[in-house]
Design an enzyme around this catalytic site. Structure first.
Site, PDB file in Angstrom:
ATOM      1  N   PHE A   1       0.806  -1.218   0.000  1.00  0.00           N
ATOM      2  CA  PHE A   1       0.000   0.000   0.000  1.00  0.00           C
ATOM      3  C   PHE A   1       0.844   1.276   0.000  1.00  0.00           C
ATOM      4  O   PHE A   1       0.373   2.347  -0.387  1.00  0.00           O
ATOM      5  CB  PHE A   1      -0.963  -0.005   1.194  1.00  0.00           C
ATOM      6  N   LYS A   2       2.104   1.166   0.401  1.00  0.00           N
ATOM      7  CA  LYS A   2       2.955   2.353   0.439  1.00  0.00           C
ATOM      8  C   LYS A   2       3.138   2.976  -0.945  1.00  0.00           C
ATOM      9  O   LYS A   2       3.478   4.157  -1.059  1.00  0.00           O
ATOM     10  CB  LYS A   2       4.320   1.997   1.040  1.00  0.00           C
TER      11      LYS A   2
END
Length: 496
Positions: A111-112
């Protein structure tokens, strides 16, 4: 220029959005916040017909007013166009009443990527007004931030990046993703210790006034790519709105109906983005904070005491192996009535005593929006297996932690639809996932990935499949006390 971002610890320390993004963290150690955030209203009805990219343009325009419209459009295009393996960027998967927002379709499979495809674009744009100046990004990672930051900033002009990760504190694939990183402006180093040691050491360097002055003579300044940087956090607001839109589109909810989000988190940045979305008008009932065996956030949300003086557990969800949740400071700022002096006092207690207690009224206010839960490794493995047997869907350990906590909360709240945020591809943690599903895993990492793919039918992301052929380029390991000198040498090597 609109000076709208203030330090959580000193309301007189005020910068524009561009300045705050370049700075990363305030000189007093505080985090930059926007006091009027709760006075902004998202055009929700209009956004229900928007693409992910159009939503991103709206959010960035609202929160970064000194960026021109064309600058924002260019940043969004460069960050997201053809960078994700799904055209929806963050697709919503549904199985019966379970809704999973997949945040791992970016180039590093976590998700980063959502924030760290955007931050380099915002930072490069902001740098255009500072001729000849250069920036060294210093970042501590518990696994996923490091690779996403390295990939995002790779060969970006006038910016270098050094990432520190805890030796033996990330998965083998996470480590390989970082240590094989190419780029003439990138540096990766293992640190003896855990993530909190790495994060604290990085903050110490960032706050070293004499060091900063020394580099200033060469027109170099420090910044961060962690979610302490507001330019990393703001783009994450978008996927909450997108998930909501998808539920409306599918007829699962009506516009303005409240929903819950369950978020696996360690540093509190991912779930804080959801709170920002709520402050801006997204109809959220509860934000469910899911922790692993290092459940310092769960304990805080139930007792009002934040205490990092406890054993540190290495788990199969290493990105959540954190005892100092930096972004909680931003939540406390808003919930305390934007009382910077109070936040300064709490953070001083955390630094000197390792703990603090918030007032009962403040805790009650936090509990109106947040609820917590946790899951140990054994429970996590059971959740991976149980959901796979029901649906054929393969979860990573962080997502499975959230799934367990979400199901527990659903027993007391049957009224609201809940969206679970899936933070990483299961192939970043293949041995743990394989063992949860099929009991034994006596293979190397890549053989395990291939066998997991064969047995489960879930495809290995191409970026992870290709890792097997990449050469390791970064081998450094240091003690935490050696970080200042290490950063000094690497900054000169990369930027001078």
């Amino acid at each position: 220029m609109d000076k709208m971002y203030r330090s959580t610890r000193n309301k007189e320390l005020v910068l524009s959005a561009k300045e705050a993004i370049l700075k990363g963290i305030a000189d007093d150690g505080g985090l930059f916040v926007y006091d009027e955030l709760d006075q902004i209203s998202l055009p929700l009805k209009d956004m229900m017909d928007m693409t992910y990219e159009q939503m991103a343009e709206v959010v960035l325009t609202l929160l970064l007013p000194d960026f021109k419209e064309e600058e924002i459009k260019q940043c969004v295009k460069a960050a997201y166009e053809k960078q994700f393996d799904d055209e929806h960027i963050t697709p919503l998967y549904s199985y019966q009443d379970t809704h999973i927002l997949e945040l791992f379709h970016g180039p590093t499979c976590a998700f980063k990527d959502i924030g760290l495809r955007m931050l380099p674009q915002l930072m490069s744009t902001a740098l255009k007004g500072h001729d000849e100046e250069k920036i060294m990004i210093l970042t501590a990672t518990s696994g996923d931030t490091g690779k996403a930051a390295l990939a995002g900033f790779c060969d970006v002009e006038r910016i270098g990046i050094t990432v520190f990760y805890p030796k033996e504190g990330v998965s083998s694939i996470q480590q390989l993703q970082m240590t094989t990183q190419e780029g003439k402006n990138t540096c990766v180093c293992a640190l003896e210790g855990n993530f909190d040691d790495a994060q604290s050491s990085v903050k110490k360097v960032l706050h070293d006034a004499s060091f900063a002055q020394e580099l200033k003579q060469s027109k170099i300044s420090f910044s961060s790519a962690n979610s302490i940087n507001i330019g990393r956090l703001i783009p994450q607001i978008v996927y909450y709105i997108y998930a909501y839109k998808e539920l409306v589109r599918q007829g699962k909810i009506k516009l303005m109906e409240e929903v819950n989000f369950c978020v696996p988190t360690g540093n509190f940045g991912n779930v804080l983005a959801g709170y920002y979305a709520k402050l801006m008008g997204l109809p959220i009932h509860k934000l469910i904070v899911a922790s692993n065996a290092n459940h310092v956030l769960y304990d805080f949300l139930t007792s009002g005491v934040y205490d990092r003086n406890r054993p540190f557990h290495k788990t199969i969800s290493p990105s959540m192996d954190i005892l100092i949740s930096s972004n909680l400071e931003r939540l406390l700022y808003y919930k305390s009535g934007k009382n910077a002096a109070y936040i300064q006092m709490l953070m001083e207690r955390l630094e000197t005593r390792g703990s603090y207690r918030v007032e009962d009224e403040l805790l009650k206010d936090i509990q109106n929006d947040f609820v917590g839960g946790y899951c140990d490794d054994e429970q996590c493995a059971r959740e991976i297996k149980a959901f796979y047997e029901q649906s054929g869907y393969v979860m990573d350990p962080h997502t499975a932690t959230g799934y367990k906590v979400m199901r527990e909360y659903a027993r007391q709240d049957k009224e609201h639809v809940c969206i679970l945020l899936s933070t990483a591809s299961p192939y970043k943690f293949a041995p743990s996932v394989y063992q949860a599903l099929f009991k034994t895993c006596n293979m190397d990492e890549f053989a395990c990935m291939e066998e997991l793919e064969r047995k489960s039918g879930a495809a290995i992301p191409q970026a992870l499949r290709e890792l097997k052929e990449k050469a390791v380029r970064h081998h450094d390991v240091i003690e935490k006390d050696a970080m200042r000198e290490y950063v000094k040498n690497k900054t000169k090597e990369i930027l001078l």
